[in-house]
Design an enzyme around this catalytic site. Structure first.
Site, PDB file in Angstrom:
ATOM      1  N   HIS A 120      27.522 -31.256   6.724  1.00  0.00           N
ATOM      2  CA  HIS A 120      26.298 -30.874   7.435  1.00  0.00           C
ATOM      3  C   HIS A 120      25.297 -30.165   6.518  1.00  0.00           C
ATOM      4  CE1 HIS A 120      28.342 -26.858   8.098  1.00  0.00           C
ATOM      5  NE2 HIS A 120      27.098 -26.434   7.937  1.00  0.00           N
ATOM      6  N   ASP A 150      33.886 -32.796   8.008  1.00  0.00           N
ATOM      7  CA  ASP A 150      32.708 -32.054   7.557  1.00  0.00           C
ATOM      8  C   ASP A 150      32.827 -31.670   6.078  1.00  0.00           C
ATOM      9  OD1 ASP A 150      30.190 -31.011   7.777  1.00  0.00           O
ATOM     10  OD2 ASP A 150      30.809 -29.120   8.687  1.00  0.00           O
ATOM     11  N   SER A 226      27.889 -21.822   4.577  1.00  0.00           N
ATOM     12  CA  SER A 226      28.535 -23.121   4.800  1.00  0.00           C
ATOM     13  C   SER A 226      28.746 -23.850   3.483  1.00  0.00           C
ATOM     14  CB  SER A 226      27.675 -23.986   5.724  1.00  0.00           C
ATOM     15  OG  SER A 226      27.705 -23.503   7.038  1.00  0.00           O
TER      16      SER A 226
END
Length: 469
Positions: A120, A150, A226
């Site tokens: 992402h 992911d 992230s």
């Protein structure tokens, strides 16, 4: 009589003299100490165990931080999107565009410049750049990605060998173990936070569509973290920070990381095969609990109850049947579905796992060879799988995939038209279908504004065509 009284008197006087001499010359003087009440008293623990104040037991994160901060990078994702059209743009026939920038983190995993991050973080990017901790910036290319886990793999071409983080075995990570989260929150440079592992095999998907298996930690993770590293006190990678649980968008207590074993398997597949070689066990079922056991009529409250075994899967070939209860996988205790899928996600098709089952009241260990996922949930239809020759021959089809389960929402529609389990789909949007991969590709390449056209042979052997808008 007088002699007796005289003797007693002399004895008494002698005793008094002796006692007085002792008190005066021999006994140590005792001081009287008066105590007062302090308005702000200091309270100390009643325990006298010396280790309570032993500072040598305090964890030292300095080595782990030094080994990690230079291997964690800042990832910038520039996406070009359509801007708001003005009257002048409309008059001149222009299509305005604007650049949007997203940021995240990444982890260098070898000296050649391979970087692991979240899918992402780099999704829909038109331009990617990576900034190292020494402020050098490089353009990055996407080697491959896997939306399901992911995880994405990037590559930069640096003019020197780069510092990198080594992988640890995330299966060995323990609840309560100290960990560090390293990343670039809020566009800051490398930032280190500490916490402990709060839980393992955590599933965040409330729909149950995907069974995830995250490491949960209370180390502070915020937007921008992230794709960053979750490391142990040796500075070894045990996870890729991916998500936070928050009502505000910022850290409030827990964050979640993809275990390093899963991330490593994904990037190894990307580097070796160009895609992810997912292996599946070939069962569906439910985690046991007190409420579930009453409903199923079983006595066990721990494990996975097998509700269905997929045809031609490794589970079927190993003799696993509906009603079996999976208790362990490779000697790892199974209490919920995420324990099972988390371990399998670190494997690939062709790998062998050992399952300990409760079958007919007896424990049994069987080896199971994981197979490729040959099923797919086709929108509006249901689950399909690769068809065998006998499946095609039965309905006189030369190609196609087999429907093995109809979508609950549309089941009545299909059965009314004699489309049942076993029917063969031969084409999607005028593309000939020979396998599940073909079906996935046809759906992937379909425009969202394009109707879905399905050609099939129903249970009566009749060829039909359906259009859905």
């Amino acid at each position: 009589m007088k002699k007796i009284l005289t003797l007693v008197l002399v004895s008494a006087l002698g005793g008094i003299f002796t006692l007085g001499t002792y008190k005066l010359f021999l006994e140590e003087e005792k001081q009287v100490v008066l105590t007062t009440t302090d308005k702000n008293p200091t309270f100390l623990p009643t325990s006298n165990v010396s280790t309570l104040f032993n500072t040598t037991e305090t964890p030292d994160f300095t080595i782990a931080a030094e080994n990690t901060v230079n291997a964690v990078v800042h990832v910038k994702n520039v996406t070009i999107s359509s801007g708001q059209m003005t009257f002048q743009d409309l008059f001149l026939g222009r299509s305005p565009q604007r650049a949007q920038m997203g940021t995240g983190s990444g982890v260098i995993i070898n000296a050649d410049g391979y970087i692991i991050t979240n899918n992402h973080v780099i999704n829909n990017s038109d331009e990617l750049s990576v900034t190292l901790n020494n402020n050098k910036t490089y353009k990055a290319e996407i080697v491959g990605s896997d939306p399901k886990t992911d995880i994405a793999l990037l590559k930069i071409n640096a003019d020197e060998d780069l510092p990198y983080v080594t992988f640890a075995n995330s299966d060995n990570a323990k609840i309560g173990e100290w960990v560090l989260a390293v990343g670039n929150p809020f566009n800051l440079t490398s930032t280190v936070t500490a916490g402990i592992i709060s839980a393992k095999s955590r599933n965040l998907d409330p729909t149950g569509k995907y069974t995830q298996s995250f490491i949960q930690t209370d180390a502070a993770v915020n937007p921008g973290n992230s794709g960053g590293a979750l490391v142990n006190t040796n500075g070894e990678l045990i996870g890729i920070n991916t998500a936070i649980s928050s009502q505000t968008g910022s850290y409030i207590g827990y964050s979640f990381a993809v275990p390093s074993n899963i991330a490593r398997r994904v990037i190894e597949d990307i580097m070796e095969y160009g895609n992810v070689q997912n292996g599946i066990l070939g069962i569906s079922g439910v985690s046991l609990s007190s409420s579930v056991t009453d409903e199923l009529g079983v006595n066990d409250t721990e494990g996975i109850y097998v509700g269905e075994v997929i045809e031609d899967s490794g589970a079927e070939k190993a003799g696993i049947e509906k009603g079996d209860i999976i208790k362990e996988i490779d000697n790892i205790k199974i209490s919920k579905f995420a324990d099972l899928t988390g371990h399998i996600s670190a494997k690939r098709a062709g790998d062998i796992v050992n399952l300990t089952l409760l079958k007919n009241g007896k424990l049994k260990t069987v080896p199971v060879t994981l197979t490729r996922n040959e099923t797919y949930s086709l929108p509006l239809v249901g689950r399909i799988k690769n068809a065998k020759k006998e499946d095609l021959k039965k309905l006189n089809a030369s190609n196609g995939v087999k429907i093995i389960e109809l979508d609950n929402e549309y089941e009545s529609y299909w059965t009314k038209n004699n489309v049942k389990e076993g029917s063969i789909i031969t084409a999607i949007n005028d593309t000939k279908i020979n396998s599940v991969d073909d079906a996935q590709e046809a759906i992937k390449n379909r425009s969202p504004y394009e109707p879905l056209r399905i050609e099939l042979i129903n249970s009566n052997g009749e060829k039909e065509r359906y259009n859905f808008r």
